[in-house]
Design an enzyme around this catalytic site. Sequence first.
Site, mmCIF file in Angstrom:
data_model
loop_
_atom_site.group_PDB
_atom_site.id
_atom_site.type_symbol
_atom_site.label_atom_id
_atom_site.label_comp_id
_atom_site.label_asym_id
_atom_site.label_seq_id
_atom_site.Cartn_x
_atom_site.Cartn_y
_atom_site.Cartn_z
ATOM 1 N N LYS A 5 -91.142 29.048 20.832
ATOM 2 C CA LYS A 5 -92.572 28.498 20.459
ATOM 3 C C LYS A 5 -93.498 29.651 20.898
ATOM 4 O O LYS A 5 -93.755 30.533 20.046
ATOM 5 C CB LYS A 5 -92.725 27.287 21.215
ATOM 6 C CG LYS A 5 -91.594 26.277 20.750
ATOM 7 C CD LYS A 5 -91.719 24.804 21.301
ATOM 8 C CE LYS A 5 -90.753 23.960 20.984
ATOM 9 N NZ LYS A 5 -91.083 23.062 19.701
ATOM 10 N N ASP A 57 -84.503 24.918 30.284
ATOM 11 C CA ASP A 57 -85.021 24.820 28.880
ATOM 12 C C ASP A 57 -86.435 24.806 28.949
ATOM 13 O O ASP A 57 -87.071 23.744 28.878
ATOM 14 C CB ASP A 57 -84.190 24.004 28.001
ATOM 15 C CG ASP A 57 -84.860 24.192 26.546
ATOM 16 O OD1 ASP A 57 -84.259 23.311 25.750
ATOM 17 O OD2 ASP A 57 -85.557 24.901 26.322
ATOM 18 N N TYR A 112 -83.781 17.355 24.496
ATOM 19 C CA TYR A 112 -83.277 17.816 23.240
ATOM 20 C C TYR A 112 -83.624 19.589 23.339
ATOM 21 O O TYR A 112 -84.713 20.100 24.062
ATOM 22 C CB TYR A 112 -84.558 17.701 22.328
ATOM 23 C CG TYR A 112 -84.259 18.228 20.795
ATOM 24 C CD1 TYR A 112 -85.155 19.517 20.459
ATOM 25 C CD2 TYR A 112 -83.300 17.785 19.893
ATOM 26 C CE1 TYR A 112 -84.758 19.839 19.175
ATOM 27 C CE2 TYR A 112 -82.954 18.316 18.841
ATOM 28 C CZ TYR A 112 -83.608 19.464 18.345
ATOM 29 O OH TYR A 112 -83.423 19.930 17.238
HETATM 30 P P1 KE4 Z 1 -86.196 25.524 17.824
HETATM 31 O O1 KE4 Z 1 -84.813 25.532 17.490
HETATM 32 O O2 KE4 Z 1 -86.800 24.445 17.062
HETATM 33 O O3 KE4 Z 1 -87.180 26.635 17.893
HETATM 34 O O4 KE4 Z 1 -86.237 25.054 19.271
HETATM 35 C C1 KE4 Z 1 -85.276 24.015 19.651
HETATM 36 C C2 KE4 Z 1 -85.878 23.376 21.178
HETATM 37 C C3 KE4 Z 1 -85.422 23.813 22.249
HETATM 38 N N1 KE4 Z 1 -85.749 23.301 23.503
HETATM 39 C C4 KE4 Z 1 -86.761 22.338 23.389
HETATM 40 C C5 KE4 Z 1 -87.321 21.749 24.889
HETATM 41 C C6 KE4 Z 1 -87.515 22.104 22.359
HETATM 42 O O5 KE4 Z 1 -88.470 21.112 22.370
HETATM 43 C C7 KE4 Z 1 -87.219 22.505 21.102
HETATM 44 C C8 KE4 Z 1 -87.734 22.140 19.677
HETATM 45 N N2 KE4 Z 1 -88.558 21.030 19.838
HETATM 46 C C9 KE4 Z 1 -88.891 20.292 18.783
HETATM 47 C C10 KE4 Z 1 -90.085 19.384 18.983
HETATM 48 N N3 KE4 Z 1 -89.989 18.455 19.974
HETATM 49 C C11 KE4 Z 1 -88.887 21.000 17.582
HETATM 50 C C12 KE4 Z 1 -89.757 20.379 16.213
HETATM 51 C C13 KE4 Z 1 -88.679 20.251 15.027
HETATM 52 O O6 KE4 Z 1 -87.425 20.256 15.357
HETATM 53 O O7 KE4 Z 1 -89.210 20.453 13.897
#
Ligand code: KE4
Length: 425
Positions: free
Chosen positions: A265, A237, A142
């Site tokens: 994060k 990523d 993801y």
């Molecule tokens: P954000 O757009 O949510 O800040 O980041 C996206 C993203 C990109 N790359 C990786 C490896 C990620 O894990 C994420 C976002 N992680 C999720 C939880 N696994 C965010 C939680 C959510 O979607 O509310």
Amino acid sequence: MALSDDLFARALKVIPGGVNSPVRAFRSVGGAPFFVKAAHGATLTTADDRELIDFVCTWGPAIHGHNHPVIKTAIAKALENGTSFGTPNPYEVEMAELITRFVPSIQKVRMCNSGTEATMSAIRLARGFTGRDKIVKFSGCYHGHSDSLLIKAGSGALTHGNPDSAGVPASFAQETVVVGFNDRDALEAAFAANPGKIACVILEPYPANVGLILPAPGYLKFVRELCTREGAVLIFDEVMTGFRLAKGGVQEIEKIVPDLTTLGKIIGGGLPVGAFGGRADIMDKLAPVGPVYQAGTLSGNPLAMAAGIAGLKLLDELNPYSRLDTLGRQVRDTLAAAARAKGIAAQVPQVGSMFSIFFTPDPVTDYASALKASAPLFARFFRDCLDHGVYLPPSAYETCFISTAHQGEAIDRACEVMAGAVKRL
Ligand code: KE4
């Protein structure tokens, strides 16, 4: 009516699903989400004054625990001078210098406001740099919710059964080639089928959005060499793993040098921040220097930069990684022993302060094997832990996070609760 229930009833009227991010909705684990009014250290305080030991850590950022005084003070100090200037500010320079020092492969970096923006921009940059259109991602990884990446995506997309989201035009999806993680032949075949057309390969070097999966020995080196041979940009990523597992992320641990890295994060210290960076010759294709456009009203926001800088400096000062790994092993060993004693098949992958549990007899090495684990059994485990004061990610396809604030009483209590939850399955 409990305050959380009342808040959720109100939220459902004005927010889709009552949440601002789907994975918070508890749909795959049952019941309604609780609302949090405060967070300190390893603990969340709900609207109904329940105290929970938190292993979500706001999905990764809270490596120092919630509301750390050093970060709070940094934000308060920055706040005295305003919240946003819309001009360059000194914090941005300091943040960029810290990131390039922590992660040597990042020669230049651009700040944005989320991990999604970071990966979306990195892909556009790779396409602009190579003049190629296709991208390769791995099933279950993801990378946020931009159109090109919501193909066989993990995390909330997988949790809610739409790894290939509606609303993504087929013309977009066909530019994304999806292969299995840890599958060398599939990646070779993807390049053979698209000679000279693949702009980049993007991966979570330790996939953590289907639960936690670790690469087979030599696999990341194989991906690096293949990208070099084929002239494709390798994007790590590290939105989740950056600064989480080592100051330099997985690329420091595995000694692999990607061409671009995406971050998020932890670098926001709990405020909205994303970033992408890497080779200067690629980064200089970005506007205003080059032809690849990317922008953001609040990119480099002074409050967010101050919070992130404080958090990164604290990591530099404390170097907590071996301590965090010890806590991770404590949880892993507790869960593995409890599953053996109960006679339940479980895999408990763990690296540093990240761990997950798959209820399956077979090792989980990719998306397909992760899907074989029992999500209903995870839901029962999740619910039992929550009933006893321990909050895990509300999805079988996420990874748990430990903070330095968990050390001592919190981790010991949580291990007791998680062992008891396995026993009661
Ligand atoms: P954000 O757009 O949510 O800040 O980041 C996206 C993203 C990109 N790359 C990786 C490896 C990620 O894990 C994420 C976002 N992680 C999720 C939880 N696994 C965010 C939680 C959510 O979607 O509310």
